[in-house]
Design a protein around this motif. Structure first.
Motif, PDB file in Angstrom:
ATOM      1  N   GLU A 154     -58.164  33.584   7.147  1.00 32.39           N
ATOM      2  CA  GLU A 154     -58.128  31.934   6.764  1.00 32.39           C
ATOM      3  C   GLU A 154     -59.534  31.800   6.694  1.00 32.39           C
ATOM      4  N   THR A 155     -60.472  32.141   7.493  1.00 27.18           N
ATOM      5  CA  THR A 155     -61.860  31.504   7.473  1.00 27.18           C
ATOM      6  C   THR A 155     -62.859  32.672   6.968  1.00 27.18           C
ATOM      7  N   GLY A 156     -62.478  34.010   7.230  1.00 32.04           N
ATOM      8  CA  GLY A 156     -63.314  35.058   6.689  1.00 32.04           C
ATOM      9  C   GLY A 156     -64.402  35.277   7.900  1.00 32.04           C
ATOM     10  N   LYS A 157     -64.365  34.647   8.917  1.00 34.15           N
ATOM     11  CA  LYS A 157     -65.014  34.805  10.107  1.00 34.15           C
ATOM     12  C   LYS A 157     -64.786  36.162  10.896  1.00 34.15           C
ATOM     13  N   CYS A 158     -65.844  36.804  11.621  1.00 35.29           N
ATOM     14  CA  CYS A 158     -65.624  38.027  12.168  1.00 35.29           C
ATOM     15  C   CYS A 158     -65.721  38.064  13.535  1.00 35.29           C
ATOM     16  N   SER A 159     -65.350  39.019  14.215  1.00 37.94           N
ATOM     17  CA  SER A 159     -65.481  39.308  15.695  1.00 37.94           C
ATOM     18  C   SER A 159     -65.142  40.530  16.082  1.00 37.94           C
ATOM     19  N   PHE A 160     -65.608  41.029  17.207  1.00 31.19           N
ATOM     20  CA  PHE A 160     -65.281  42.184  17.815  1.00 31.19           C
ATOM     21  C   PHE A 160     -64.720  42.200  19.357  1.00 31.19           C
ATOM     22  N   ALA A 161     -63.787  42.727  19.616  1.00 32.33           N
ATOM     23  CA  ALA A 161     -63.280  42.948  20.982  1.00 32.33           C
ATOM     24  C   ALA A 161     -63.956  44.300  21.486  1.00 32.33           C
ATOM     25  N   LEU A 162     -64.047  43.948  23.029  1.00 31.90           N
ATOM     26  CA  LEU A 162     -64.667  45.070  23.600  1.00 31.90           C
ATOM     27  C   LEU A 162     -64.092  44.772  25.171  1.00 31.90           C
ATOM     28  N   ASN A 163     -63.303  45.747  25.843  1.00 32.44           N
ATOM     29  CA  ASN A 163     -62.990  45.410  27.156  1.00 32.44           C
ATOM     30  C   ASN A 163     -62.416  44.247  27.733  1.00 32.44           C
ATOM     31  N   GLY A 164     -61.583  43.669  26.565  1.00 32.37           N
ATOM     32  CA  GLY A 164     -60.901  42.596  26.866  1.00 32.37           C
ATOM     33  C   GLY A 164     -61.583  41.334  26.557  1.00 32.37           C
ATOM     34  N   ASN A 165     -62.717  41.367  25.852  1.00 28.44           N
ATOM     35  CA  ASN A 165     -63.480  39.909  25.685  1.00 28.44           C
ATOM     36  C   ASN A 165     -63.671  40.119  24.105  1.00 28.44           C
ATOM     37  N   LEU A 166     -63.681  38.806  23.496  1.00 30.00           N
ATOM     38  CA  LEU A 166     -63.810  38.642  22.146  1.00 30.00           C
ATOM     39  C   LEU A 166     -65.119  38.057  21.869  1.00 30.00           C
ATOM     40  N   TYR A 167     -65.963  38.694  20.986  1.00 25.71           N
ATOM     41  CA  TYR A 167     -67.046  38.174  20.651  1.00 25.71           C
ATOM     42  C   TYR A 167     -67.431  37.872  18.917  1.00 25.71           C
ATOM     43  N   PRO A 168     -67.631  36.675  18.738  1.00 21.35           N
ATOM     44  CA  PRO A 168     -67.791  36.206  17.196  1.00 21.35           C
ATOM     45  C   PRO A 168     -69.056  36.760  16.817  1.00 21.35           C
ATOM     46  N   MET A 169     -69.256  37.177  15.438  1.00 13.50           N
ATOM     47  CA  MET A 169     -70.546  37.635  14.846  1.00 13.50           C
ATOM     48  C   MET A 169     -70.960  36.907  13.745  1.00 13.50           C
ATOM     49  N   THR A 170     -72.421  37.258  13.796  1.00 14.40           N
ATOM     50  CA  THR A 170     -72.888  36.702  12.240  1.00 14.40           C
ATOM     51  C   THR A 170     -73.524  37.959  11.515  1.00 14.40           C
ATOM     52  N   LEU A 171     -73.026  38.085  10.371  1.00 10.13           N
ATOM     53  CA  LEU A 171     -72.944  39.450   9.684  1.00 10.13           C
ATOM     54  C   LEU A 171     -74.301  39.157   9.006  1.00 10.13           C
ATOM     55  N   GLU A 172     -75.246  40.212   9.323  1.00  8.60           N
ATOM     56  CA  GLU A 172     -76.821  39.876   8.842  1.00  8.60           C
ATOM     57  C   GLU A 172     -77.304  41.688   8.937  1.00  8.60           C
ATOM     58  N   ALA A 173     -77.163  42.137   7.934  1.00  9.29           N
ATOM     59  CA  ALA A 173     -77.596  43.704   8.091  1.00  9.29           C
ATOM     60  C   ALA A 173     -78.772  43.753   8.452  1.00  9.29           C
ATOM     61  N   PRO A 174     -79.470  44.773   9.232  1.00 10.65           N
ATOM     62  CA  PRO A 174     -80.643  44.857   9.766  1.00 10.65           C
ATOM     63  C   PRO A 174     -81.639  45.555   8.559  1.00 10.65           C
TER      64      PRO A 174
END
Length: 205
Positions: free
Chosen positions: A185-205
């Motif tokens: 719906e939004t194109g927003k990204c996140s990742f889940a680890l150990n039962g927690n969800l973390y929103p991300m800003t995609l910016e390649a190093p």
């Protein structure tokens, strides 16, 4: 797979610079609070918004750190997720770490191919019969697609979550897997680890 040295210096530097700027603003506000003619409320809102942006950028930094310990193809995953996000193609990507996942997820269709960003991206292309469900990655291989993950039963702080996000949380509540989610719906990204969800800003190093 042996843990790799996590050194994404340009990205780490941006996180540090952002935190330093926020720190400087907080110090300035502390010094200004005695001036009753200067209202700090609007500054608080600005700092909160900037902190959320830095938090999302830091999440992308840590995602690559976590991935680099379990797959040499971590940049292929990041590139794929960035492309999917821009196109708003929904995705659910599972990276197996130490815990075996065979007994937790409902296995999908075997792929058994070396991971590349173009192949991974193509699996989530709308209309592709494999685009529903999760793709499972182990080491440098795409193991399978259309996997079904257990849903989380937690309230996640009262937030209303879609099926992909609940699936990501559900698997990471039961294992040490890392699960990346791209919202259709939004194109927003996140990742889940150990039962927690973390929103991300995609910016390649």
């Amino acid at each position: 797979m042996e843990s790799q040295d996590c050194d994404f210096s340009p990205l780490k530097l941006k996180v540090k610079e952002g935190l330093q700027q926020i720190s400087n603003e907080l110090i300035h506000n502390i010094n200004s609070i005695d001036n009753e003619d200067h209202c700090l409320l609007s500054h608080f809102e600005q700092i909160k918004e900037r902190f959320l942006r830095i938090e999302a950028l830091a999440a992308f930094f840590y995602l690559n750190c976590y991935l680099s310990s379990y797959t040499e193809k971590y940049m292929d995953i990041s590139i794929c997720v960035e492309h999917l996000s821009k196109k708003r193609h929904g995705a659910l990507i599972v990276v197996e770490r130490k815990d075996p996942l065979d007994a937790i997820l409902h296995s999908g269709i075997p792929i058994g191919a070396t991971l590349t960003h173009s192949l991974l991206e193509s699996l989530f292309y709308p209309g592709n019969p494999l685009h529903d469900g999760a793709v499972l990655i182990k080491n440098n291989m795409i193991v399978s697609a259309t996997n079904v993950l257990p849903l989380s039963t937690s309230s996640s702080g009262g937030k209303k979550l879609g099926t992909r996000h609940r699936s990501a949380l559900g698997l990471t509540e039961r294992s040490d897997a890392l699960v990346i989610v791209v919202s259709e719906e939004t194109g927003k990204c996140s990742f889940a680890l150990n039962g927690n969800l973390y929103p991300m800003t995609l910016e390649a190093p």
